[in-house]
Design a protein around this motif. Structure first.
Motif, mmCIF file in Angstrom:
data_model
loop_
_atom_site.group_PDB
_atom_site.id
_atom_site.type_symbol
_atom_site.label_atom_id
_atom_site.label_comp_id
_atom_site.label_asym_id
_atom_site.label_seq_id
_atom_site.Cartn_x
_atom_site.Cartn_y
_atom_site.Cartn_z
ATOM 1 N N UNK A 103 0.847 -1.189 0.000
ATOM 2 C CA UNK A 103 0.000 0.000 0.000
ATOM 3 C C UNK A 103 0.890 1.250 0.000
ATOM 4 N N UNK A 104 0.687 2.169 -0.922
ATOM 5 C CA UNK A 104 1.552 3.356 -0.985
ATOM 6 C C UNK A 104 1.452 4.194 0.287
ATOM 7 N N UNK A 105 2.581 4.798 0.649
ATOM 8 C CA UNK A 105 2.586 5.686 1.806
ATOM 9 C C UNK A 105 1.816 6.952 1.468
ATOM 10 N N UNK A 106 1.097 7.505 2.466
ATOM 11 C CA UNK A 106 0.428 8.767 2.208
ATOM 12 C C UNK A 106 1.476 9.872 2.080
ATOM 13 N N UNK A 107 1.099 10.950 1.431
ATOM 14 C CA UNK A 107 2.059 11.995 1.065
ATOM 15 C C UNK A 107 2.737 12.602 2.287
ATOM 16 N N UNK A 108 1.979 12.871 3.345
ATOM 17 C CA UNK A 108 2.564 13.493 4.532
ATOM 18 C C UNK A 108 3.650 12.596 5.133
ATOM 19 N N UNK A 109 3.349 11.318 5.270
ATOM 20 C CA UNK A 109 4.331 10.396 5.845
ATOM 21 C C UNK A 109 5.541 10.257 4.933
ATOM 22 N N UNK A 110 5.319 10.243 3.629
ATOM 23 C CA UNK A 110 6.422 10.143 2.680
ATOM 24 C C UNK A 110 7.365 11.336 2.824
ATOM 25 N N UNK A 111 6.801 12.514 3.003
ATOM 26 C CA UNK A 111 7.613 13.717 3.203
ATOM 27 C C UNK A 111 8.415 13.614 4.498
ATOM 28 N N UNK A 112 7.759 13.160 5.563
ATOM 29 C CA UNK A 112 8.438 13.063 6.856
ATOM 30 C C UNK A 112 9.563 12.037 6.820
ATOM 31 N N UNK A 113 9.327 10.902 6.191
ATOM 32 C CA UNK A 113 10.368 9.873 6.120
ATOM 33 C C UNK A 113 11.551 10.350 5.291
ATOM 34 N N UNK A 114 11.256 11.067 4.207
ATOM 35 C CA UNK A 114 12.341 11.630 3.393
ATOM 36 C C UNK A 114 13.139 12.645 4.202
ATOM 37 N N UNK A 115 12.444 13.522 4.923
ATOM 38 C CA UNK A 115 13.123 14.530 5.745
ATOM 39 C C UNK A 115 13.915 13.869 6.865
ATOM 40 N N UNK A 116 13.369 12.834 7.469
ATOM 41 C CA UNK A 116 14.062 12.112 8.536
ATOM 42 C C UNK A 116 15.402 11.581 8.032
ATOM 43 N N UNK A 117 15.371 10.998 6.860
ATOM 44 C CA UNK A 117 16.595 10.447 6.280
ATOM 45 C C UNK A 117 17.593 11.557 5.947
ATOM 46 N N UNK A 118 17.108 12.642 5.396
ATOM 47 C CA UNK A 118 17.994 13.755 5.021
ATOM 48 C C UNK A 118 18.581 14.447 6.243
ATOM 49 N N UNK A 119 17.755 14.687 7.259
ATOM 50 C CA UNK A 119 18.269 15.330 8.475
ATOM 51 C C UNK A 119 19.343 14.456 9.106
ATOM 52 N N UNK A 120 19.158 13.134 9.015
ATOM 53 C CA UNK A 120 20.125 12.203 9.580
ATOM 54 C C UNK A 120 21.439 12.224 8.801
ATOM 55 N N UNK A 121 21.354 12.233 7.482
ATOM 56 C CA UNK A 121 22.555 12.123 6.659
ATOM 57 C C UNK A 121 23.248 13.467 6.405
ATOM 58 N N UNK A 122 22.468 14.543 6.259
ATOM 59 C CA UNK A 122 23.038 15.846 5.900
ATOM 60 C C UNK A 122 23.007 16.871 7.020
ATOM 61 N N UNK A 123 22.122 16.653 7.991
ATOM 62 C CA UNK A 123 21.891 17.664 9.011
ATOM 63 C C UNK A 123 20.703 18.525 8.630
ATOM 64 N N UNK A 124 20.085 19.133 9.628
ATOM 65 C CA UNK A 124 18.906 19.963 9.389
ATOM 66 C C UNK A 124 19.267 21.204 8.570
ATOM 67 N N UNK A 125 20.332 21.877 8.965
ATOM 68 C CA UNK A 125 20.692 23.126 8.311
ATOM 69 C C UNK A 125 21.075 22.956 6.855
ATOM 70 N N UNK A 126 21.683 21.823 6.517
ATOM 71 C CA UNK A 126 22.140 21.594 5.145
ATOM 72 C C UNK A 126 21.064 20.983 4.252
ATOM 73 N N UNK A 127 19.927 20.681 4.814
ATOM 74 C CA UNK A 127 18.823 20.112 4.030
ATOM 75 C C UNK A 127 17.889 21.231 3.596
ATOM 76 N N UNK A 128 17.658 21.334 2.309
ATOM 77 C CA UNK A 128 16.754 22.361 1.785
ATOM 78 C C UNK A 128 15.378 21.757 1.534
ATOM 79 N N UNK A 129 14.401 22.625 1.373
ATOM 80 C CA UNK A 129 13.051 22.157 1.031
ATOM 81 C C UNK A 129 13.083 21.422 -0.308
#
Length: 203
Positions: A1-27
């Protein structure tokens, strides 16, 4: 079952914040990783900090499912559960060649003066972690000296883990983490010996 859009955004951001840091992650990074359009993102999250709040809520609410249950699968002894959880961090360090950092600890260090809602969520995440460890300590109360400060000991274990991870990342050497955990294990063994000696004296 596809992830809903909100959760997909959060999971992507979670991964990016982890790998790049919050400040280095852009919208735009989040949009690219999540394959969401800007209208969808801004529908759920008016700004990047709102995404951060969502990520921290996801960590807070998912601690058992994402962290504790996988670490504790098949482990019944409460003290062994503590060290099984710490072993998960060790594995993450090894698999990343000592680049991995505890997500909450990394964000807490990066965000020097977070806004109150963010700071509160960081604190809630740390509290959830120490509460889980405190539950293990309470289940092993007979192996601890009477009057042990369970909250303080749980916080000490968190501090040991975070410090070990930070030093291993800095030196790119797992030995720094291992030595910290070994000292913690020795400390727990000494507490158990003190508790056992007190029981003998009482009898």
């Amino acid at each position: 079952m596809p992830l809903d859009t909100r959760l997909r955004i959060l999971l992507a951001a979670m991964d990016l914040f982890q790998s790049k840091g919050y400040g280095s992650t852009s919208v735009s990074d989040i949009l690219s990783r999540s394959q969401a359009n800007s209208g969808s993102l801004y529908h759920f999250f008016p700004g990047k900090q709102d995404v951060l709040v969502g990520v921290l809520e996801l960590y807070r609410d998912g601690i058992r499912q994402m962290l504790l249950e996988p670490a504790w699968q098949g482990v019944e002894d409460p003290i062994d559960r503590i060290f099984a959880l710490l072993a998960r961090y060790r594995l993450a360090l090894l698999e990343s060649e000592c680049i991995y950092g505890c997500p909450i600890g990394s964000l807490a260090l990066e965000l020097h003066e977070p806004d109150p809602p963010v700071r509160e969520l960081l604190a809630q995440n740390f509290t959830g972690w120490t509460r889980a460890i405190g539950g293990c300590l309470e289940d092993a109360a007979e192996r601890l000296p009477r009057g042990t400060d369970i909250q303080g000991l749980a916080e000490f274990i968190l501090t040991t883990m975070e410090g070990g991870v930070m030093q291993a990342r800095t030196h790119r050497d797992i030995a720094y983490f291992d030595r910290s955990i070994e000292q913690l294990r020795h400390h727990m063994e000494l507490l158990a010996m003190c508790a056992a000696a007190a029981r003998i004296r009482l009898h």
